[in-house]
Design an enzyme around this catalytic site. Structure first.
Site, PDB file in Angstrom:
ATOM      1  N   ARG A 232       0.851  -1.182   0.000  1.00  0.00           N
ATOM      2  CA  ARG A 232       0.000   0.000   0.000  1.00  0.00           C
ATOM      3  C   ARG A 232       0.890   1.236   0.000  1.00  0.00           C
ATOM      4  O   ARG A 232       1.963   1.251   0.608  1.00  0.00           O
ATOM      5  CB  ARG A 232      -0.921   0.024   1.236  1.00  0.00           C
ATOM      6  CG  ARG A 232      -2.095  -0.958   1.166  1.00  0.00           C
ATOM      7  CD  ARG A 232      -3.087  -0.573   0.088  1.00  0.00           C
ATOM      8  NE  ARG A 232      -4.279  -1.424   0.078  1.00  0.00           N
ATOM      9  CZ  ARG A 232      -4.402  -2.532  -0.639  1.00  0.00           C
ATOM     10  NH1 ARG A 232      -3.383  -2.941  -1.394  1.00  0.00           N
ATOM     11  NH2 ARG A 232      -5.521  -3.232  -0.613  1.00  0.00           N
ATOM     12  N   GLU A 261      -4.052   7.873  -5.123  1.00  0.00           N
ATOM     13  CA  GLU A 261      -4.301   7.180  -6.393  1.00  0.00           C
ATOM     14  C   GLU A 261      -5.589   7.695  -7.023  1.00  0.00           C
ATOM     15  O   GLU A 261      -6.577   7.873  -6.316  1.00  0.00           O
ATOM     16  CB  GLU A 261      -4.377   5.665  -6.163  1.00  0.00           C
ATOM     17  CG  GLU A 261      -3.059   5.081  -5.671  1.00  0.00           C
ATOM     18  CD  GLU A 261      -3.119   3.578  -5.408  1.00  0.00           C
ATOM     19  OE1 GLU A 261      -4.192   2.967  -5.642  1.00  0.00           O
ATOM     20  OE2 GLU A 261      -2.106   3.011  -4.970  1.00  0.00           O
ATOM     21  N   HIS A 280      -1.560   0.269  -9.866  1.00  0.00           N
ATOM     22  CA  HIS A 280      -2.215  -0.590  -8.874  1.00  0.00           C
ATOM     23  C   HIS A 280      -2.905  -1.775  -9.558  1.00  0.00           C
ATOM     24  O   HIS A 280      -4.073  -2.081  -9.293  1.00  0.00           O
ATOM     25  CB  HIS A 280      -3.219   0.205  -8.039  1.00  0.00           C
ATOM     26  CG  HIS A 280      -3.491  -0.421  -6.687  1.00  0.00           C
ATOM     27  ND1 HIS A 280      -3.755   0.300  -5.558  1.00  0.00           N
ATOM     28  CD2 HIS A 280      -3.521  -1.728  -6.306  1.00  0.00           C
ATOM     29  CE1 HIS A 280      -3.963  -0.506  -4.530  1.00  0.00           C
ATOM     30  NE2 HIS A 280      -3.819  -1.752  -4.964  1.00  0.00           N
TER      31      HIS A 280
END
Length: 321
Positions: A232, A261, A280
């Site tokens: 993360r 993000e 991601h």
């Protein structure tokens, strides 16, 4: 008598729904990731598979909620309202383990790309530049430190051994693990980092891992080392990682996760020649739904309908994972 309801807040193939229905033939199963579907169905769903932002308004904040168990569609649970779920005694299980193959492959894709300068050659190709670019590094025989030795970390360690690598691991308990030559506890992170040619973060985001890696940690790493983060973004102090990359305190980074993000257009990471960015997507795979449903949801559901607590990937609210 109203039928018990399972809400799968994902768009899944009918064949998988049929397999789930075989386990709970008398239940109503509703599927769909669109809010128009789940906001209507969530209030009286006993089980929800695939938590969506905003669901708490229709479940946890309702006095008449039927919710007893949530099966997430992701490995991480940090984005869920854990305090509310815990206070309502809702069982929580994650999709931990479903990503082990695709994410371990991504870790090595990033490691190999940086080591063998594939990212540099892709840029050269775009400008039709024939240049050696000082290629010299090998991955064989090097040392990798894997921060977090769950399913992803263990699969990464297994692959590392195929490259003849020395494998160091870090987990809270310090318990030994197959394919890992030496295990460190989280308190021994500063002892582990200077040993590594590669550092791969596969940790969940919790209060203890938030900003675990910052200026001090990057300074402890070799200036020839590569940093990989598929955990993360908030595990890292991003500004301090950027400074470490700029100052040559580490050689490069492969990053799939970020503090914000999507990554902002003004982030210097976009322009850095020693950085590879993926959006991601490290866990993306054609087998995702199949693994969540067949390997996790269905076995857990069988336990649940038989009066047992779902045991696969049961989340400990106190630990946050």
């Amino acid at each position: 008598m109203t039928a018990r309801k399972l809400l799968i807040a994902q768009n899944v193939d009918a064949a998988y729904v049929e397999k789930v229905q075989e386990v709970i033939p008398e239940w109503t199963i509703v599927t769909g990731k669109d809010k128009e579907i789940w906001q209507k169905e969530a209030p009286d769903a006993e089980v929800i598979a695939g938590w969506k932002k905003g669901m708490e308004d229709y479940t946890l904040d309702s006095e008449n909620s039927s919710l007893k168990w949530v099966q997430t569609w992701s490995a991480g649970v940090n984005s869920l309202p854990l305090d509310k779920l815990s206070s309502k005694n809702v069982l929580l299980t994650s999709a931990n383990g479903v990503h082990a193959f695709p994410i371990s492959e991504t870790i090595f894709a990033l490691m190999l790309g940086l080591t063998r300068k594939i990212h540099t050659y892709v840029r050269n190709q775009q400008s039709k530049t024939w240049d050696h670019s000082n290629l010299k590094l090998e991955i064989h025989g090097k040392t990798i430190g894997i921060l977090g030795t769950g399913a992803i970390g263990k699969e990464t360690a297994k692959i590392a051994k195929a490259f003849g690598m020395r494998v160091l691991g870090m987990r809270h308990s310090g318990k030994p693990e197959e394919y890992i030559d030496k295990m460190y506890t989280s308190d021994e992170l500063h002892d582990l980092l200077p040993e590594c040619d590669y550092v791969a973060v596969t940790l969940p985001l919790t209060e203890k891992t938030h900003h675990l890696l910052g200026q001090k940690e990057f300074q402890l790493m070799k200036n020839s080392s590569f940093f990989i983060n598929i955990g993360r973004g908030d595990i890292v102090v991003e500004e301090e990682m950027i400074e470490a990359l700029k100052n040559g305190e580490i050689a490069g980074a492969g990053l799939d996760v970020f503090e914000t993000e999507p990554l902002g257009n003004n982030s210097p990471l976009w322009e850095m020649e020693n950085v590879i960015i993926t959006p991601h997507t490290a866990g993306s795979t054609q087998y995702y739904d199949q693994r969540v449903i067949e390997d996790i949801l269905i076995p857990n559901l069988k336990e649940y309908v038989n009066g047992k607590t779902p045991s696969i990937n049961a989340v400990d609210y106190k630990k946050g994972y």
